[in-house]
Design an enzyme around this catalytic site. Structure first.
Site, short mmCIF file in Angstrom:
data_model
loop_
_atom_site.label_atom_id
_atom_site.label_comp_id
_atom_site.label_asym_id
_atom_site.label_seq_id
_atom_site.Cartn_x
_atom_site.Cartn_y
_atom_site.Cartn_z
N PRO A 28 -11.60 -11.96 2.22
CA PRO A 28 -12.96 -12.49 2.06
C PRO A 28 -13.09 -13.41 0.85
CG PRO A 28 -12.89 -10.10 1.60
CD PRO A 28 -11.51 -10.50 2.04
N CYS B 115 15.01 21.71 -11.11
CA CYS B 115 15.41 21.42 -12.49
C CYS B 115 14.30 21.62 -13.52
CB CYS B 115 15.96 20.00 -12.60
SG CYS B 115 14.66 18.74 -12.50
N GLY C 75 -5.37 -9.06 2.61
CA GLY C 75 -5.97 -8.12 1.66
C GLY C 75 -5.18 -7.93 0.39
N ASN D 98 0.83 -1.20 0.00
CA ASN D 98 0.00 0.00 0.00
C ASN D 98 0.86 1.25 0.00
OD1 ASN D 98 -2.15 -1.66 0.03
ND2 ASN D 98 -2.61 -1.41 2.21
N ASP E 152 -0.54 4.19 1.13
CA ASP E 152 -1.35 5.16 1.86
C ASP E 152 -0.77 5.57 3.22
OD1 ASP E 152 -1.97 2.96 3.58
OD2 ASP E 152 -3.72 2.44 2.37
N HIS F 45 5.86 -0.31 -2.54
CA HIS F 45 5.37 0.45 -3.70
C HIS F 45 5.39 1.96 -3.47
CE1 HIS F 45 3.01 -3.33 -5.25
NE2 HIS F 45 4.31 -3.45 -5.35
N SER G 299 -4.44 -9.69 -3.52
CA SER G 299 -4.96 -10.68 -4.47
C SER G 299 -3.90 -11.70 -4.85
CB SER G 299 -5.47 -9.97 -5.72
OG SER G 299 -4.41 -9.25 -6.32
P1 NAD Z 1 -4.60 -6.18 -4.49
O1 NAD Z 1 -3.68 -7.14 -5.07
O2 NAD Z 1 -4.05 -5.37 -3.38
O3 NAD Z 1 -6.06 -6.91 -4.10
C1 NAD Z 1 -6.96 -6.50 -3.12
C2 NAD Z 1 -7.39 -7.75 -2.33
O4 NAD Z 1 -8.04 -7.34 -1.13
C3 NAD Z 1 -8.37 -8.68 -3.06
O5 NAD Z 1 -7.89 -10.02 -2.99
C4 NAD Z 1 -9.68 -8.56 -2.24
O6 NAD Z 1 -10.40 -9.79 -2.20
C5 NAD Z 1 -9.14 -8.21 -0.88
N1 NAD Z 1 -10.04 -7.48 0.00
C6 NAD Z 1 -11.03 -6.62 -0.33
N2 NAD Z 1 -11.61 -6.13 0.78
C7 NAD Z 1 -10.96 -6.69 1.84
C8 NAD Z 1 -11.08 -6.56 3.25
N3 NAD Z 1 -11.98 -5.75 3.81
N4 NAD Z 1 -10.24 -7.28 4.04
C9 NAD Z 1 -9.30 -8.11 3.49
N5 NAD Z 1 -9.15 -8.25 2.16
C10 NAD Z 1 -9.96 -7.56 1.34
O7 NAD Z 1 -5.08 -5.37 -5.69
P2 NAD Z 1 -5.23 -3.87 -6.16
O8 NAD Z 1 -6.23 -3.17 -5.34
O9 NAD Z 1 -5.44 -3.99 -7.60
O10 NAD Z 1 -3.80 -3.18 -5.90
C11 NAD Z 1 -2.68 -3.40 -6.67
C12 NAD Z 1 -1.60 -2.42 -6.18
O11 NAD Z 1 -2.10 -1.08 -6.29
C13 NAD Z 1 -1.27 -2.52 -4.72
O12 NAD Z 1 -0.36 -3.51 -4.50
C14 NAD Z 1 -0.79 -1.08 -4.40
O13 NAD Z 1 0.53 -0.86 -4.80
C15 NAD Z 1 -1.67 -0.23 -5.24
N6 NAD Z 1 -2.82 0.31 -4.47
C16 NAD Z 1 -2.64 0.77 -3.19
C17 NAD Z 1 -3.74 1.26 -2.46
C18 NAD Z 1 -3.51 1.76 -1.05
O14 NAD Z 1 -2.41 2.18 -0.71
N7 NAD Z 1 -4.52 1.71 -0.17
C19 NAD Z 1 -5.00 1.27 -3.04
C20 NAD Z 1 -5.14 0.81 -4.38
C21 NAD Z 1 -4.05 0.32 -5.06
#
Ligand code: NAD
Length: 246
Positions: A213, A149, A186, A101, A103, A118, A188
């Site tokens: 989930p 720059c 959390g 993440n 964030d 990331h 994928s």
């Molecule tokens: P991800 O690979 O992080 O997938 C999200 C996963 O979370 C899914 O498997 C889903 O089933 C699961 N999920 C959903 N709600 C949940 C909950 N309440 N508790 C536990 N699991 C839960 O996929 P993405 O969102 O496509 O992100 C890819 C990349 O994008 C990340 O690795 C990151 O670098 C970036 N990203 C970061 C943020 C952030 O910082 N919050 C948000 C969006 C994307």
């Protein structure tokens, strides 16, 4: 109900690693990439916004998408899942938190020494030399430019197709190889190289726990424990179970 073998593995662990993905922040109101494709952004795919090519082709659009996501992050607060990981950190002799993440919510919850694979959306850097820039003038036509720059500024995040920060990735790989318990929360399990970390842990004999989930590629593995549910419910239950049995 947390299965007894999961509690036993955590109680006996000398080194616990947790890897988090965007799912842990879903209940803080921060959309995953897929969920973030709403409103005016619905017409774009993440690959059209979170790549160096997208920034080169349409820098204003990419900057504005990140500016919008930055406002979501600034307005959000850590949830029970983030706070439970702080508790788990205090319960393990050694604990390494690795996040995909951007964030910054783990640090805001109180987790220490988080390995951010990331980057962090709240940091802004020069697109030429990656130096952090603290302040800039917002132009009529974004993105703003580097005060040193004059190149475009960009968020300090790793875009699709870019290298991960080497020091953080090496530390995460070493922790995955050395840990006794690995918790994937959390995520994928589709975005590499982070998705490879639990596989390294499995190969080295660690107990692997998935908190999600939904099914992921890892959950079909015969020895993986799948704690099905939202991180904000499952992780506090895990910390409670661990404390209750001490
Ligand atoms: P991800 O690979 O992080 O997938 C999200 C996963 O979370 C899914 O498997 C889903 O089933 C699961 N999920 C959903 N709600 C949940 C909950 N309440 N508790 C536990 N699991 C839960 O996929 P993405 O969102 O496509 O992100 C890819 C990349 O994008 C990340 O690795 C990151 O670098 C970036 N990203 C970061 C943020 C952030 O910082 N919050 C948000 C969006 C994307």
């Amino acid at each position: 109900m947390i299965p007894p073998p999961v509690i036993a593995a955590l109680r006996g662990a000398r080194h616990v690693v947790a890897l988090t993905g965007s799912g842990i922040s879903a209940e803080s109101g921060i959309p995953t990439f897929r969920e973030a494709q709403t409103g005016i952004w619905a017409q774009f795919r993440p690959e059209e916004l979170a790549t160096p090519e997208a920034f080169a082709a349409a820098p204003a659009r990419v900057w504005e998408w990140y500016a919008w996501r930055r406002t979501l992050v600034q307005a959000a607060a850590p949830n029970a899942g983030h706070f439970a990981l702080v508790r788990l950190e205090t319960l393990a002799p050694r604990f390494t938190l690795v996040t995909q993440n951007v964030d910054g919510l783990h640090a805001r919850a109180g987790s220490t020494a988080v390995l951010e694979l990331h980057g962090n959306i709240l940091r802004t850097v020069c697109s030429k030399d990656r130096q952090v820039v603290e302040s800039w003038t917002e132009p009529a036509q974004p993105p703003p430019r580097c005060p040193a720059c004059d190149m475009f500024l960009r968020p300090d995040v790793v875009w699709f197709g870019e290298m991960l920060p080497m020091r953080q990735l090496e530390a995460a790989m070493a922790a995955a190889a050395a840990c006794d318990v690995f918790i994937a929360v959390g995520t994928s399990g589709l975005v590499y190289p982070a998705a490879g970390l639990p596989l390294v842990a499995l190969d080295n004999g660690a107990t692997v726990i998935v908190v999600n989930p939904d099914e992921t590629p890892l959950t079909s593995h015969p020895t993986v424990h799948h704690l099905r549910g939202a991180a904000a419910a499952v992780l506090p239950a895990l910390a409670d179970a661990l404390t209750a049995t001490r």
